[in-house]
Motif scaffolding. Sequence first.
Motif, PDB file in Angstrom:
ATOM      1  N   HIS A 155      -3.061   3.579  -1.063  1.00  0.00           N
ATOM      2  CA  HIS A 155      -2.581   2.195  -1.185  1.00  0.00           C
ATOM      3  C   HIS A 155      -1.883   1.724   0.084  1.00  0.00           C
ATOM      4  O   HIS A 155      -1.777   0.519   0.335  1.00  0.00           O
ATOM      5  N   ARG A 156      -1.410   2.668   0.923  1.00  0.00           N
ATOM      6  CA  ARG A 156      -0.834   2.283   2.214  1.00  0.00           C
ATOM      7  C   ARG A 156      -1.931   2.072   3.265  1.00  0.00           C
ATOM      8  O   ARG A 156      -1.852   1.171   4.088  1.00  0.00           O
ATOM      9  N   ALA A 157      -2.935   2.915   3.244  1.00  0.00           N
ATOM     10  CA  ALA A 157      -4.023   2.794   4.220  1.00  0.00           C
ATOM     11  C   ALA A 157      -4.922   1.594   3.917  1.00  0.00           C
ATOM     12  O   ALA A 157      -5.524   1.008   4.827  1.00  0.00           O
ATOM     13  N   PHE A 158      -5.014   1.217   2.639  1.00  0.00           N
ATOM     14  CA  PHE A 158      -5.858   0.095   2.231  1.00  0.00           C
ATOM     15  C   PHE A 158      -4.969  -0.966   1.563  1.00  0.00           C
ATOM     16  O   PHE A 158      -4.328  -1.736   2.238  1.00  0.00           O
ATOM     17  N   ASP A 159      -4.924  -0.967   0.257  1.00  0.00           N
ATOM     18  CA  ASP A 159      -4.016  -1.833  -0.500  1.00  0.00           C
ATOM     19  C   ASP A 159      -3.974  -1.308  -1.928  1.00  0.00           C
ATOM     20  O   ASP A 159      -4.766  -0.442  -2.310  1.00  0.00           O
ATOM     21  N   GLU A 160      -3.047  -1.833  -2.707  1.00  0.00           N
ATOM     22  CA  GLU A 160      -2.828  -1.272  -4.042  1.00  0.00           C
ATOM     23  C   GLU A 160      -4.034  -1.446  -4.955  1.00  0.00           C
ATOM     24  O   GLU A 160      -4.438  -0.512  -5.658  1.00  0.00           O
ATOM     25  N   ALA A 161      -4.640  -2.620  -4.939  1.00  0.00           N
ATOM     26  CA  ALA A 161      -5.798  -2.862  -5.809  1.00  0.00           C
ATOM     27  C   ALA A 161      -6.959  -1.939  -5.448  1.00  0.00           C
ATOM     28  O   ALA A 161      -7.630  -1.377  -6.333  1.00  0.00           O
ATOM     29  N   THR A 162      -7.195  -1.763  -4.148  1.00  0.00           N
ATOM     30  CA  THR A 162      -8.287  -0.882  -3.712  1.00  0.00           C
ATOM     31  C   THR A 162      -8.011   0.561  -4.118  1.00  0.00           C
ATOM     32  O   THR A 162      -8.923   1.292  -4.517  1.00  0.00           O
ATOM     33  N   ALA A 163      -6.741   0.972  -4.050  1.00  0.00           N
ATOM     34  CA  ALA A 163      -6.380   2.333  -4.459  1.00  0.00           C
ATOM     35  C   ALA A 163      -6.651   2.547  -5.944  1.00  0.00           C
ATOM     36  O   ALA A 163      -7.163   3.599  -6.357  1.00  0.00           O
TER      37      ALA A 163
END
Length: 307
Positions: free
Chosen positions: A115-123
Amino acid sequence: MATDTDIPFEAALLARAEQVETRLRALLDSRPLSGEIVRPERLVSAMRHGVLNGGKRLRPFLVLESAALLAPGHDETPALTVAAALECIHCYSLIHDDLPSMDDDDLRRGQPTVHRAFDEATAILAGDALLTLAFDTLADDAIDLPSDRRAALVLALARAAGAGGMVGGQMLDIEAEKSAPDEAGIIRLQAMKTGALIRFACEAGAILTGASTGDRERLAEFGSAIGLAFQLADDLLDLTADAGTMGKATGKDAAAGKGTLVALHGQVWARKQLNGLVEQAHALLEPYGEQASMLKAAAAFIANRNN
């Protein structure tokens, strides 16, 4: 690869990890499978970030070695597929554990969490996709196993990963922040959140090879013992290790006021308990003689690991 019992444990663990990594890379290919439409690039990248980021691959190791114990020299291709499916479940759980609404961690295995490398929804979606991929992999006819064994593996993994296993344990862990459980409650929580997948990893070898009910029960009991040892060692490390060594934040359980067996009984008790669990695990493997040496080494490694 049938593991030579003369190979040092950590070398064998690394060799197994490399085998599993190859299988995971194939599963996480961006090309859609039959029946799929397209695999979005960002989603697949997030899945890869959460899976192909190192790790000991201990659970896959246990799948492969438990199968090798019961059927030396067997074709390991099906076992590798099961091992990779299990690792997808484990990694999905870590991605979701790290979310801000769960443990809110920034690092996993020394790298930014998904979620840090991408975003929370993607995680969240990456975790969902990995969970689904695991059962897709087990159900696929491409895994060369009799249909009854594949069905048994699907059922056992679903029970280990679901509401009465790992996910249920995560729920109990969240509740433990508000009301610390007693010793029996802590043991139940840990047997579900951490122990259930480790137990499955050991039991899977018996299912894969069509072993007897007695062998399946013995390996499942071995898995329960080392699963408890794994969590006990993890709780000790959370108190004594630094974030650099662990590749993730430490001291969070104590800060959150979570009840652990280490907090309840102290570090000296915990280390004695770990020794006892290793002895119990070794005793369960005695009927298999020298062939069980690698699994015995795994039990000792779990209890004495430093990260």
